[in-house]
Design an enzyme around this catalytic site. Structure first.
Site, PDB file in Angstrom:
ATOM      1  N   ASP A   9       0.863  -1.184   0.000  1.00  0.00           N
ATOM      2  CA  ASP A   9       0.000   0.000   0.000  1.00  0.00           C
ATOM      3  C   ASP A   9       0.899   1.233   0.000  1.00  0.00           C
ATOM      4  O   ASP A   9       2.092   1.149   0.284  1.00  0.00           O
ATOM      5  CB  ASP A   9      -0.891  -0.006   1.248  1.00  0.00           C
ATOM      6  CG  ASP A   9      -1.784   1.235   1.308  1.00  0.00           C
ATOM      7  OD1 ASP A   9      -2.345   1.615   0.266  1.00  0.00           O
ATOM      8  OD2 ASP A   9      -1.892   1.846   2.391  1.00  0.00           O
ATOM      9  N   SER A  10       0.294   2.368  -0.295  1.00  0.00           N
ATOM     10  CA  SER A  10       1.030   3.626  -0.253  1.00  0.00           C
ATOM     11  C   SER A  10       1.546   3.939   1.161  1.00  0.00           C
ATOM     12  O   SER A  10       2.488   4.691   1.313  1.00  0.00           O
ATOM     13  CB  SER A  10       0.115   4.754  -0.709  1.00  0.00           C
ATOM     14  OG  SER A  10      -1.065   4.756   0.070  1.00  0.00           O
ATOM     15  N   CYS A  72      -3.720  -0.944  -2.041  1.00  0.00           N
ATOM     16  CA  CYS A  72      -4.031   0.462  -2.303  1.00  0.00           C
ATOM     17  C   CYS A  72      -5.029   0.569  -3.465  1.00  0.00           C
ATOM     18  O   CYS A  72      -4.766   0.064  -4.561  1.00  0.00           O
ATOM     19  CB  CYS A  72      -2.733   1.179  -2.664  1.00  0.00           C
ATOM     20  SG  CYS A  72      -2.937   2.916  -3.037  1.00  0.00           S
ATOM     21  N   ASN A  73      -6.148   1.219  -3.218  1.00  0.00           N
ATOM     22  CA  ASN A  73      -7.156   1.377  -4.268  1.00  0.00           C
ATOM     23  C   ASN A  73      -6.613   2.201  -5.424  1.00  0.00           C
ATOM     24  O   ASN A  73      -6.890   1.913  -6.584  1.00  0.00           O
ATOM     25  CB  ASN A  73      -8.402   2.063  -3.728  1.00  0.00           C
ATOM     26  CG  ASN A  73      -9.247   1.146  -2.878  1.00  0.00           C
ATOM     27  OD1 ASN A  73     -10.272   0.653  -3.310  1.00  0.00           O
ATOM     28  ND2 ASN A  73      -8.810   0.881  -1.659  1.00  0.00           N
ATOM     29  N   THR A  74      -5.850   3.250  -5.098  1.00  0.00           N
ATOM     30  CA  THR A  74      -5.319   4.113  -6.149  1.00  0.00           C
ATOM     31  C   THR A  74      -4.380   3.311  -7.050  1.00  0.00           C
ATOM     32  O   THR A  74      -4.477   3.377  -8.292  1.00  0.00           O
ATOM     33  CB  THR A  74      -4.570   5.315  -5.529  1.00  0.00           C
ATOM     34  OG1 THR A  74      -5.422   5.916  -4.548  1.00  0.00           O
ATOM     35  CG2 THR A  74      -4.204   6.327  -6.573  1.00  0.00           C
ATOM     36  N   GLU A 151      -6.041   8.809   9.661  1.00  0.00           N
ATOM     37  CA  GLU A 151      -4.680   8.735  10.200  1.00  0.00           C
ATOM     38  C   GLU A 151      -4.584   9.373  11.585  1.00  0.00           C
ATOM     39  O   GLU A 151      -3.865   8.897  12.445  1.00  0.00           O
ATOM     40  CB  GLU A 151      -3.694   9.379   9.233  1.00  0.00           C
ATOM     41  CG  GLU A 151      -3.392   8.409   8.117  1.00  0.00           C
ATOM     42  CD  GLU A 151      -2.480   8.941   7.039  1.00  0.00           C
ATOM     43  OE1 GLU A 151      -2.050  10.104   7.118  1.00  0.00           O
ATOM     44  OE2 GLU A 151      -2.230   8.166   6.106  1.00  0.00           O
ATOM     45  N   CYS A 183     -11.203   3.000  -0.588  1.00  0.00           N
ATOM     46  CA  CYS A 183      -9.924   3.531  -0.117  1.00  0.00           C
ATOM     47  C   CYS A 183      -9.560   2.775   1.156  1.00  0.00           C
ATOM     48  O   CYS A 183     -10.441   2.493   1.980  1.00  0.00           O
ATOM     49  CB  CYS A 183     -10.038   5.031   0.175  1.00  0.00           C
ATOM     50  SG  CYS A 183      -8.553   5.741   0.907  1.00  0.00           S
ATOM     51  N   HIS A 185      -8.283   3.681   3.825  1.00  0.00           N
ATOM     52  CA  HIS A 185      -8.493   4.366   5.101  1.00  0.00           C
ATOM     53  C   HIS A 185      -9.958   4.402   5.546  1.00  0.00           C
ATOM     54  O   HIS A 185     -10.245   4.593   6.714  1.00  0.00           O
ATOM     55  CB  HIS A 185      -8.012   5.811   4.991  1.00  0.00           C
ATOM     56  CG  HIS A 185      -6.524   5.954   4.940  1.00  0.00           C
ATOM     57  ND1 HIS A 185      -5.751   5.313   3.999  1.00  0.00           N
ATOM     58  CD2 HIS A 185      -5.676   6.673   5.716  1.00  0.00           C
ATOM     59  CE1 HIS A 185      -4.483   5.644   4.199  1.00  0.00           C
ATOM     60  NE2 HIS A 185      -4.416   6.467   5.230  1.00  0.00           N
TER      61      HIS A 185
HETATM   62  N1  DGL Z   1      -3.996   3.812  -0.009  1.00  0.00           N
HETATM   63  C1  DGL Z   1      -4.702   4.851  -0.708  1.00  0.00           C
HETATM   64  C2  DGL Z   1      -5.924   4.238  -1.402  1.00  0.00           C
HETATM   65  O1  DGL Z   1      -6.456   3.235  -0.989  1.00  0.00           O
HETATM   66  C3  DGL Z   1      -5.132   5.971   0.210  1.00  0.00           C
HETATM   67  C4  DGL Z   1      -3.990   6.830   0.719  1.00  0.00           C
HETATM   68  C5  DGL Z   1      -3.217   7.486  -0.395  1.00  0.00           C
HETATM   69  O2  DGL Z   1      -3.737   8.429  -1.037  1.00  0.00           O
HETATM   70  O3  DGL Z   1      -2.109   7.035  -0.644  1.00  0.00           O
HETATM   71  O4  DGL Z   1      -6.359   4.757  -2.395  1.00  0.00           O
END
Ligand code: DGL
Length: 268
Positions: A9-10, A72-74, A151, A183, A185
């Protein structure tokens, strides 16, 4: 010891996915990589996210992983195909399972998706939902403030409620009956998102957590072969930066204290 499942993940938000995978597949060893030095991905261009995602995946390959989960969704939205083309192991993103669960949940065929700006811009949820059922309409809404709120641990109360009211208004106007949390989070804000959506809509709403949906998809996919190929169900955590707030933040996403976890800082 069995080959681990790699998860990246990011940052630390993907620990919600690691937690769901561990709950669904407790015997599997997991290696989690959080790119904490370069978080967030959600505000960056697709090219940059693809480059970062390849770097994370290549590092996890050095742990002899048998499967890669893009938590990570992105990154799932923009880099899944690039990773699938590059890697010889199965690569699973969070968007297809989340989309499938959303389609299964909706009754009026109107789904709201809350995600980062990068995920919304990728159109990935719309595409994935169209593949499942072309008659379903998707209304995607970027909800960037939910990331720092999760966070900070500000998941209930006035501030997240106000943010939720703003972000949910367009989805309420679109008369959705299902919300996909697109996402890492957002599962931490589940209660607030649910309560505000119910208040604004005046009826109940189905909330789909893509982390849980991914863990379920993974249990169906994973090799359930001999027990000696798995276990002992340990979690190793790699991060590209170890910030002072690490313990508090990581334990929120993981849902338990991080004391005793094998945590290492790495360079990518
Ligand atoms: N992990 C990112 C997501 O699920 C969210 C946090 C980010 O923007 O890196 O899209």
């Amino acid at each position: 010891m069995g080959k681990p499942i790699g998860i990246f993940d990011s940052g630390l938000g993907g620990l919600t996915v690691a937690r769901a995978v561990h709950a669904a597949l407790p015997a599997e060893n997991l290696v989690y990589l959080g790119d904490t030095a370069r978080v967030p991905y959600g505000t960056r261009s697709a090219q940059t996210v693809i480059k970062y995602a390849i770097g994370c995946a290549e590092r996890l390959l050095s742990f002899d992983i048998k499967l890669l989960v893009v938590a990570c969704n992105t990154a799932s939205g923009v880099a899944l195909e690039a990773l699938q083309e590059r890697l010889d192991i199965p690569v699973v993103g969070v968007i297809n399972p989340g989309a499938r669960a959303g389609v299964a949940a909706t009754r009026n065929r109107r789904i709201g998706v809350l995600a980062t700006a990068g995920t919304v811009a990728s159109g990935a949820y719309e595409r994935a939902i169209r593949v499942e059922n072309a008659a379903v309409q998707v209304f995607a809404q970027a909800a960037p403030l939910f990331v720092p709120l999760a966070e900070e641990g500000w998941t209930t109360g006035e501030v997240p409620r106000l943010a939720a009211q703003r972000y949910l208004q367009p989805l309420v106007e679109a008369d959705i009956d299902t919300i996909v949390l697109g996402c890492t989070h957002y599962p931490l804000l589940f209660e607030t998102i649910h309560d505000v959506a119910v208040e604004l809509l005046g009826h109940d709403v189905a909330i789909v957590d893509s982390a849980d949906a991914t863990a379920r998809a993974l249990s169906a996919l994973i090799d359930t072969g001999p027990a000696e190929d798995r276990g002992p169900g340990e979690l190793r955590v790699l991060v590209t930066d170890l910030p002072g707030q690490f313990g508090a933040s990581a334990s929120r996403f993981l849902g338990k204290p991080v004391e005793g976890l094998d945590i290492r800082a790495i360079d990518l």
